[in-house]
Design an enzyme around this catalytic site. Structure first.
Site, PDB file in Angstrom:
ATOM      1  N   VAL A  74     -31.186  15.361  19.634  1.00 31.15           N
ATOM      2  CA  VAL A  74     -30.695  15.577  20.990  1.00 31.15           C
ATOM      3  C   VAL A  74     -30.899  17.035  21.383  1.00 31.15           C
ATOM      4  O   VAL A  74     -30.500  17.946  20.654  1.00 31.15           O
ATOM      5  CB  VAL A  74     -29.193  15.229  21.104  1.00 31.15           C
ATOM      6  CG1 VAL A  74     -28.739  15.259  22.559  1.00 31.15           C
ATOM      7  CG2 VAL A  74     -28.882  13.880  20.477  1.00 31.15           C
ATOM      8  N   CYS A  75     -31.531  17.232  22.532  1.00 31.15           N
ATOM      9  CA  CYS A  75     -31.596  18.568  23.122  1.00 31.15           C
ATOM     10  C   CYS A  75     -31.300  18.420  24.610  1.00 31.15           C
ATOM     11  O   CYS A  75     -30.821  17.366  25.043  1.00 31.15           O
ATOM     12  CB  CYS A  75     -32.920  19.275  22.824  1.00 31.15           C
ATOM     13  SG  CYS A  75     -34.381  18.634  23.651  1.00 31.15           S
ATOM     14  N   GLY A  76     -31.548  19.422  25.400  1.00 24.29           N
ATOM     15  CA  GLY A  76     -31.212  19.359  26.816  1.00 24.29           C
ATOM     16  C   GLY A  76     -31.917  18.231  27.539  1.00 24.29           C
ATOM     17  O   GLY A  76     -31.293  17.385  28.159  1.00 24.29           O
ATOM     18  N   ALA A 118     -29.482  15.389  26.590  1.00 27.21           N
ATOM     19  CA  ALA A 118     -28.059  15.438  26.937  1.00 27.21           C
ATOM     20  C   ALA A 118     -27.834  15.810  28.400  1.00 27.21           C
ATOM     21  O   ALA A 118     -26.805  15.444  28.966  1.00 27.21           O
ATOM     22  CB  ALA A 118     -27.333  16.426  26.022  1.00 27.21           C
TER      23      ALA A 118
END
Length: 158
Positions: A74-76, A118
């Site tokens: 998960v990243c931006g 996210a």
């Protein structure tokens, strides 16, 4: 909680995030554990800035070693995570923000890492995507799909 999430096989999973993905990582881990999966959290553990390639490498190391079967990164936006994971030989990552892509990437492309953004999706949609991803199987009986995935393996050797 998605009913499908608790019906499929139980996986040994590794989860990683950068600082932008950190707020979503905790709820995802909780959901995965409530579904009966074993989850290894390789970080990051706060919103302090970290580099997503470093986190992706930790996740890949867990899968390549055999300690984990599949991963969730998960990243931006999920874009950087997917790029980083796909740089590592033996890894295939897909960025999925819908359930169709989440199962299709496994069924057709034998993906072993799901990447999520996210900033793009919330926890409820993420649960549905996780369920679709974890309940999908590679369609190994399909000769066309096997041939295409084999070509991906060959591309790694160049």
């Amino acid at each position: 909680m998605q009913k499908e999430g608790i019906q499929g096989p139980k996986w040994k999973l590794v989860v990683a995030c950068d600082h932008a993905g950190f707020p979503l990582k905790g709820p995802l881990i909780h959901t995965l554990q409530s579904w009966g999966h074993t989850v290894k959290d390789v970080g990051t553990y706060s919103t302090d800035p970290v580099d997503f390639p470093d986190m992706a490498q930790k996740l890949c190391d867990e899968i390549l070693s055999g300690r984990s079967q599949r991963g969730i990164m998960v990243c931006g936006t999920g874009v950087g995570a997917a790029i980083a994971v796909n740089k590592v030989g033996g890894m295939r990552a897909a960025l999925c923000h819908d359930t169709y892509c989440a199962h299709q990437c496994v069924e057709h492309d034998d993906v072993n890492v799901l990447c999520l953004g996210a900033w793009i999706i919330g926890p409820k949609l993420a649960e549905e995507i996780l369920s679709a991803y974890l309940n999908a199987r590679f369609a190994s009986e399909d000769a066309d799909l096997r041939r295409r995935v084999q070509k991906l393996h060959e591309m790694e050797k160049k």
